[in-house]
Design a protein around this motif. Structure first.
Motif, PDB file in Angstrom:
ATOM      1  N   VAL A 111       0.842  -1.196   0.000  1.00  0.00           N
ATOM      2  CA  VAL A 111       0.000   0.000   0.000  1.00  0.00           C
ATOM      3  C   VAL A 111       0.881   1.250   0.000  1.00  0.00           C
ATOM      4  O   VAL A 111       2.034   1.209   0.431  1.00  0.00           O
ATOM      5  N   LEU A 280      -6.425   3.988   2.419  1.00  0.00           N
ATOM      6  CA  LEU A 280      -5.864   2.924   1.578  1.00  0.00           C
ATOM      7  C   LEU A 280      -5.795   1.570   2.272  1.00  0.00           C
ATOM      8  O   LEU A 280      -6.116   0.545   1.674  1.00  0.00           O
ATOM      9  N   ALA A 284      -7.571  -1.910   1.158  1.00  0.00           N
ATOM     10  CA  ALA A 284      -6.763  -3.112   0.903  1.00  0.00           C
ATOM     11  C   ALA A 284      -7.347  -4.327   1.620  1.00  0.00           C
ATOM     12  O   ALA A 284      -7.358  -5.436   1.076  1.00  0.00           O
TER      13      ALA A 284
END
Length: 357
Positions: A111, A280, A284
């Motif tokens: 990430v 993020l 994920a």
């Protein structure tokens, strides 16, 4: 009655089985436990994990890449390995982590900063690397300066607008990309002159110390571009000490939706605020949970995706985000974002809009 009991037993068995099979995920955070961005990042991941039934662990390396490698070694070669390891290519540590992962059986996901082209060519194809999610850092740096310039009064004929820039670490991909975006915007606005770009290591204190000298050296500066909020606050403090008023005598910008940055945007001290990429890690987890359910991530937009998460946050959005941060679940139903059972054309709606909806 017997049939009912048997059905109930099957349901309980299925529920117990799904709970027993909860996937374990370890996130290696490159930041510190005192960094608002990375703490908020982990909180959003926790909200996603709780909703998805994921066993999530987070370890911080306090900005020490060598500690990240130690933590990765313990996780990948120790007796209790996670099903998935999420990590950041901060200071380009990914190759070391991937070498440690070889043969471990742990699935990898990146990430914020993924492999560079050079690293990809050296490492080759790795079936254990499921994919990556990164933000639009270059575009974020570009849009931030464009908005700063838009808000600034036009330069008088024959005059220029002086700009200072504060970046993070030279060896951090996100800092490098945001700088590239800033230079792209500069090329479109010859009336703006970059007086100096300095590296403040993402910290308020370092930016403050540098800014004290820079404002003396360049007293006509009226635009200040900063790659994160902490550095912006350091520069704002130094500017205030010169007698200037941030948001009035000079326009300041920042990246990150920390409570203090959001409040500064609401108050008008920060003229431009970019945010959204703290989500993020949570997005994920949605993808990894789908992988666990048998979803082919390659079909859902590809293994490696850049999300346009960094966007200009206006005052109304800043107020909403401030109110949202008092809620531990961020009011997001992560399970509803799953691609399980969706058509191949489905794309994950990972965006600030999903967060603000």
């Amino acid at each position: 009655m017997l049939k009912y009991c048997f059905t109930l037993l099957l349901a309980l068995s299925a529920a117990w089985g799904s709970a027993a099979r909860a996937e374990s995920v370890l996130f290696l955070s490159p930041g510190g436990t005192n960094e608002t961005f990375w703490v908020t990042y982990a909180q959003f991941m926790r909200a996603a994990a709780d909703d998805l039934g994921i066993d999530l662990q987070v370890r911080y390396s306090e900005r020490m890449p060598e500690l990240t490698v130690v933590q990765a070694r313990e996780a990948l070669q120790g007796p209790q390995r996670p099903d998935y390891l999420i990590f950041v290519n901060e200071q380009y540590v990914a190759p070391q982590i991937m070498r440690l992962a070889q043969g471990s059986g742990v699935k990898l996901f990146m990430v914020n900063a993924s492999l560079t082209d050079n690293q990809k060519s050296l490492l080759g194809e790795r079936p254990d690397l499921l994919g990556s999610l990164v933000p639009n850092d270059e575009e974020g740096g570009y849009l931030m300066l464009k908005e700063l310039i838009r808000q600034h009064p036009p330069a008088a004929p024959g005059q220029v607008i002086d700009l200072l820039a504060f970046s993070g670490l030279k060896i951090t991909p996100s800092a490098h990309l945001r700088e590239q975006g800033m230079y792209r915007a500069l090329a479109e606005h010859p009336q703006v002159r970059l007086r100096q770009l300095v590296y403040s290591g993402w910290t308020r204190q370092r930016a403050y110390e540098q800014a004290r000298m820079l404002f003396q050296r360049y007293p006509k500066v009226s635009l200040v571009w900063s790659a994160n909020d902490e550095m912006a606050f350091g520069a704002m403090q130094a500017y205030s000490e010169t007698g200037g008023v941030p948001g009035k005598d000079a326009l300041f910008s920042a990246v990150n939706t920390s409570p203090s940055a959001l409040q500064a945007k609401v108050d008008g001290r920060l003229s431009v605020l970019m945010g959204g990429h703290f989500t993020l890690g949570g997005w994920a987890l949605v993808q990894l949970h789908d992988h666990e359910l048998g979803v082919d991530l390659n079909r859902q937009g590809g293994r490696d995706q850049m999300l346009a998460l960094l966007q200009v946050v206006d005052q109304a959005q800043a107020r909403r985000l401030l109110a949202m941060q008092t809620s531990t679940d961020y009011r997001v139903n992560f399970r509803r974002l799953s691609a399980k059972g969706r058509p191949a054309a489905y794309r994950y709606p990972f965006s600030m809009h999903t967060l603000m909806h």
